[in-house]
Motif scaffolding. Structure first.
Motif, PDB file in Angstrom:
ATOM      1  N   THR A  55       0.825  -1.223   0.000  1.00 23.79           N
ATOM      2  CA  THR A  55       0.000   0.000   0.000  1.00 23.79           C
ATOM      3  C   THR A  55       0.847   1.256   0.000  1.00 23.79           C
ATOM      4  O   THR A  55       0.402   2.296  -0.484  1.00 23.79           O
ATOM      5  CB  THR A  55      -0.960   0.057   1.202  1.00 23.79           C
ATOM      6  OG1 THR A  55      -0.190   0.054   2.417  1.00 23.79           O
ATOM      7  CG2 THR A  55      -1.941  -1.106   1.195  1.00 23.79           C
ATOM      8  N   HIS A  56       2.051   1.183   0.571  1.00 22.81           N
ATOM      9  CA  HIS A  56       2.988   2.313   0.524  1.00 22.81           C
ATOM     10  C   HIS A  56       4.335   1.841   1.043  1.00 22.81           C
ATOM     11  O   HIS A  56       4.429   0.819   1.726  1.00 22.81           O
ATOM     12  CB  HIS A  56       2.476   3.521   1.309  1.00 22.81           C
ATOM     13  CG  HIS A  56       2.344   3.293   2.779  1.00 22.81           C
ATOM     14  ND1 HIS A  56       1.375   2.474   3.324  1.00 22.81           N
ATOM     15  CD2 HIS A  56       3.055   3.758   3.838  1.00 22.81           C
ATOM     16  CE1 HIS A  56       1.492   2.465   4.638  1.00 22.81           C
ATOM     17  NE2 HIS A  56       2.516   3.218   4.978  1.00 22.81           N
ATOM     18  N   ALA A  57       5.396   2.612   0.723  1.00 21.40           N
ATOM     19  CA  ALA A  57       6.758   2.120   0.917  1.00 21.40           C
ATOM     20  C   ALA A  57       7.328   2.388   2.312  1.00 21.40           C
ATOM     21  O   ALA A  57       8.514   2.680   2.431  1.00 21.40           O
ATOM     22  CB  ALA A  57       7.679   2.697  -0.158  1.00 21.40           C
ATOM     23  N   HIS A  58       6.522   2.300   3.350  1.00 25.42           N
ATOM     24  CA  HIS A  58       7.085   2.348   4.699  1.00 25.42           C
ATOM     25  C   HIS A  58       7.533   0.954   5.111  1.00 25.42           C
ATOM     26  O   HIS A  58       6.895  -0.046   4.778  1.00 25.42           O
ATOM     27  CB  HIS A  58       6.067   2.927   5.697  1.00 25.42           C
ATOM     28  CG  HIS A  58       6.000   4.422   5.647  1.00 25.42           C
ATOM     29  ND1 HIS A  58       4.901   5.139   6.052  1.00 25.42           N
ATOM     30  CD2 HIS A  58       6.931   5.334   5.228  1.00 25.42           C
ATOM     31  CE1 HIS A  58       5.150   6.439   5.900  1.00 25.42           C
ATOM     32  NE2 HIS A  58       6.366   6.577   5.388  1.00 25.42           N
ATOM     33  N   ILE A  59       8.621   0.921   5.862  1.00 27.16           N
ATOM     34  CA  ILE A  59       9.298  -0.337   6.176  1.00 27.16           C
ATOM     35  C   ILE A  59       8.387  -1.356   6.854  1.00 27.16           C
ATOM     36  O   ILE A  59       8.486  -2.557   6.600  1.00 27.16           O
ATOM     37  CB  ILE A  59      10.557  -0.039   7.031  1.00 27.16           C
ATOM     38  CG1 ILE A  59      11.407  -1.278   7.188  1.00 27.16           C
ATOM     39  CG2 ILE A  59      10.188   0.562   8.378  1.00 27.16           C
ATOM     40  CD1 ILE A  59      12.777  -0.993   7.792  1.00 27.16           C
ATOM     41  N   ASP A  60       7.463  -0.867   7.695  1.00 26.03           N
ATOM     42  CA  ASP A  60       6.594  -1.817   8.408  1.00 26.03           C
ATOM     43  C   ASP A  60       5.588  -2.481   7.467  1.00 26.03           C
ATOM     44  O   ASP A  60       4.979  -3.484   7.826  1.00 26.03           O
ATOM     45  CB  ASP A  60       5.892  -1.143   9.603  1.00 26.03           C
ATOM     46  CG  ASP A  60       5.169   0.146   9.254  1.00 26.03           C
ATOM     47  OD1 ASP A  60       5.683   0.918   8.410  1.00 26.03           O
ATOM     48  OD2 ASP A  60       4.100   0.394   9.824  1.00 26.03           O
ATOM     49  N   HIS A  61       5.416  -1.948   6.241  1.00 21.61           N
ATOM     50  CA  HIS A  61       4.488  -2.530   5.260  1.00 21.61           C
ATOM     51  C   HIS A  61       5.208  -3.339   4.182  1.00 21.61           C
ATOM     52  O   HIS A  61       4.631  -4.232   3.588  1.00 21.61           O
ATOM     53  CB  HIS A  61       3.650  -1.420   4.614  1.00 21.61           C
ATOM     54  CG  HIS A  61       2.753  -0.735   5.596  1.00 21.61           C
ATOM     55  ND1 HIS A  61       1.399  -0.969   5.665  1.00 21.61           N
ATOM     56  CD2 HIS A  61       3.044   0.137   6.596  1.00 21.61           C
ATOM     57  CE1 HIS A  61       0.884  -0.256   6.669  1.00 21.61           C
ATOM     58  NE2 HIS A  61       1.866   0.427   7.240  1.00 21.61           N
ATOM     59  N   VAL A  62       6.486  -3.000   3.939  1.00 19.43           N
ATOM     60  CA  VAL A  62       7.190  -3.599   2.788  1.00 19.43           C
ATOM     61  C   VAL A  62       8.393  -4.461   3.205  1.00 19.43           C
ATOM     62  O   VAL A  62       8.950  -5.193   2.387  1.00 19.43           O
ATOM     63  CB  VAL A  62       7.618  -2.470   1.793  1.00 19.43           C
ATOM     64  CG1 VAL A  62       8.743  -1.612   2.357  1.00 19.43           C
ATOM     65  CG2 VAL A  62       7.986  -3.027   0.439  1.00 19.43           C
ATOM     66  N   GLY A 130      -0.976  11.309   0.329  1.00 19.10           N
ATOM     67  CA  GLY A 130      -1.150  12.122   1.529  1.00 19.10           C
ATOM     68  C   GLY A 130      -0.298  11.599   2.672  1.00 19.10           C
ATOM     69  O   GLY A 130       0.536  12.311   3.198  1.00 19.10           O
ATOM     70  N   HIS A 131      -0.510  10.321   3.044  1.00 12.90           N
ATOM     71  CA  HIS A 131       0.391   9.711   4.035  1.00 12.90           C
ATOM     72  C   HIS A 131       1.772   9.588   3.401  1.00 12.90           C
ATOM     73  O   HIS A 131       2.793   9.905   4.018  1.00 12.90           O
ATOM     74  CB  HIS A 131      -0.163   8.362   4.463  1.00 12.90           C
ATOM     75  CG  HIS A 131       0.720   7.600   5.396  1.00 12.90           C
ATOM     76  ND1 HIS A 131       1.063   8.065   6.646  1.00 12.90           N
ATOM     77  CD2 HIS A 131       1.352   6.406   5.258  1.00 12.90           C
ATOM     78  CE1 HIS A 131       1.867   7.184   7.238  1.00 12.90           C
ATOM     79  NE2 HIS A 131       2.065   6.177   6.409  1.00 12.90           N
ATOM     80  N   THR A 132       1.802   9.101   2.159  1.00 11.86           N
ATOM     81  CA  THR A 132       2.985   9.183   1.284  1.00 11.86           C
ATOM     82  C   THR A 132       2.467   9.542  -0.110  1.00 11.86           C
ATOM     83  O   THR A 132       1.262   9.417  -0.372  1.00 11.86           O
ATOM     84  CB  THR A 132       3.753   7.841   1.195  1.00 11.86           C
ATOM     85  OG1 THR A 132       2.918   6.885   0.526  1.00 11.86           O
ATOM     86  CG2 THR A 132       4.140   7.310   2.574  1.00 11.86           C
ATOM     87  N   GLY A 149      -4.441   0.671   3.921  1.00  7.47           N
ATOM     88  CA  GLY A 149      -3.073   1.086   4.225  1.00  7.47           C
ATOM     89  C   GLY A 149      -3.085   2.060   5.388  1.00  7.47           C
ATOM     90  O   GLY A 149      -3.916   1.937   6.302  1.00  7.47           O
ATOM     91  N   ASP A 150      -2.193   3.057   5.357  1.00  5.61           N
ATOM     92  CA  ASP A 150      -2.165   4.039   6.449  1.00  5.61           C
ATOM     93  C   ASP A 150      -2.884   5.329   6.072  1.00  5.61           C
ATOM     94  O   ASP A 150      -2.583   6.395   6.594  1.00  5.61           O
ATOM     95  CB  ASP A 150      -0.718   4.348   6.853  1.00  5.61           C
ATOM     96  CG  ASP A 150      -0.085   3.207   7.633  1.00  5.61           C
ATOM     97  OD1 ASP A 150      -0.777   2.200   7.895  1.00  5.61           O
ATOM     98  OD2 ASP A 150       1.112   3.325   7.974  1.00  5.61           O
ATOM     99  N   THR A 151      -3.852   5.244   5.145  1.00  4.22           N
ATOM    100  CA  THR A 151      -4.621   6.437   4.775  1.00  4.22           C
ATOM    101  C   THR A 151      -5.745   6.700   5.775  1.00  4.22           C
ATOM    102  O   THR A 151      -5.966   7.831   6.191  1.00  4.22           O
ATOM    103  CB  THR A 151      -5.162   6.286   3.338  1.00  4.22           C
ATOM    104  OG1 THR A 151      -4.034   6.228   2.445  1.00  4.22           O
ATOM    105  CG2 THR A 151      -6.049   7.455   2.935  1.00  4.22           C
TER     106      THR A 151
HETATM  107 ZN   LIG Z   1       3.004   4.205   6.816  1.00  2.00          ZN
END
Ligand SMILES: [Zn+2]
Length: 209
Positions: A55-62, A130-132, A149-151
């Motif tokens: 959903t986005h390239a933050h480490i906790d997701h990818v 927005g979040h990324t 995701g984190d939206t």
């Molecule tokens: Zn995030």
């Protein structure tokens, strides 16, 4: 639809394993960590992973995506607006005191309005910056479900103070694309409990006019 939600890693990112009950084709969304447990769910339902969706390239997701790709052979998909953020995984790891993961290779970009399939399951990609810059939500219209995701969170929205974040953009994404969905849509946020579009429309303090 088979749907398992597993909170993974120190930040307890909600990793979703979504599968077609008939063909057993599946997609995994946000395999941030704990890939052995994710693979356990895949074996439990006898699934064949076709897509790894980020959903986005933050480490906790990818963070666990490459391990999952090696184990399943499935391609990794990420919106191209987050490719720059993906190059900063070592910096992100330092923010939260984690070891830097290996470099993540993206197989293809996830574009707005594109449909992602696994068996009979179909998810529409909503680009929700927005979040990324490259944040996306996945909407499964037949199942009335949104992987957000984190939206959007239950009672809150994604933080916008990290690189690539924008408060104006996340509000626009939420109003134009997320709140356009039906009230009965079940929302699976990137962290924390499930909610619905109707509940958030009514009571989320960030979404009031
Ligand atoms: Zn995030």
């Amino acid at each position: 639809m088979i749907h398992e939600i597993l909170p993974v890693g120190p930040l307890q990112c909600n990793c979703s394993v979504v599968g077609d009950e008939t063909t057993h084709e599946a997609m995994v969304i946000d395999p941030g960590d704990d890939i052995q447990q994710v693979l356990g769910l895949i074996r439990k339902h006898n699934l064949q992973v076709k897509q790894i969706v980020i959903t986005h390239a933050h480490i906790d997701h990818v963070g666990g995506a490459m391990k999952l790709r090696k184990a399943t052979g499935a391609p990794i998909l990420l919106n191209q607006n987050d490719y720059a953020l993906l190059k900063m995984l070592d910096v992100q790891a330092a923010w939260i005191g984690m070891a830097a993961p290996e470099k993540v290779e993206i197989d293809s970009s996830l574009n707005h309005a594109e449909t992602i399939k696994a068996g009979s399951l179909e998810a529409q990609v909503l680009h929700t910056p927005g979040h990324t810059e490259g944040s996306v939500c996945l909407y499964f219209p037949a199942e009335n479900k949104l992987i957000a995701g984190d939206t959007l969170f239950a009672g809150s929205i994604g933080r916008t103070d990290l690189p690539g974040g924008s408060y104006d953009k996340i509000l626009k994404s939420l109003h134009d694309r997320v709140l356009a969905l039906p009230d009965e849509t079940i929302v699976v946020p990137g962290h924390g409990p499930l909610t619905t579009i109707g509940d958030e429309r009514e009571s989320n303090p960030f979404l009031q006019k």
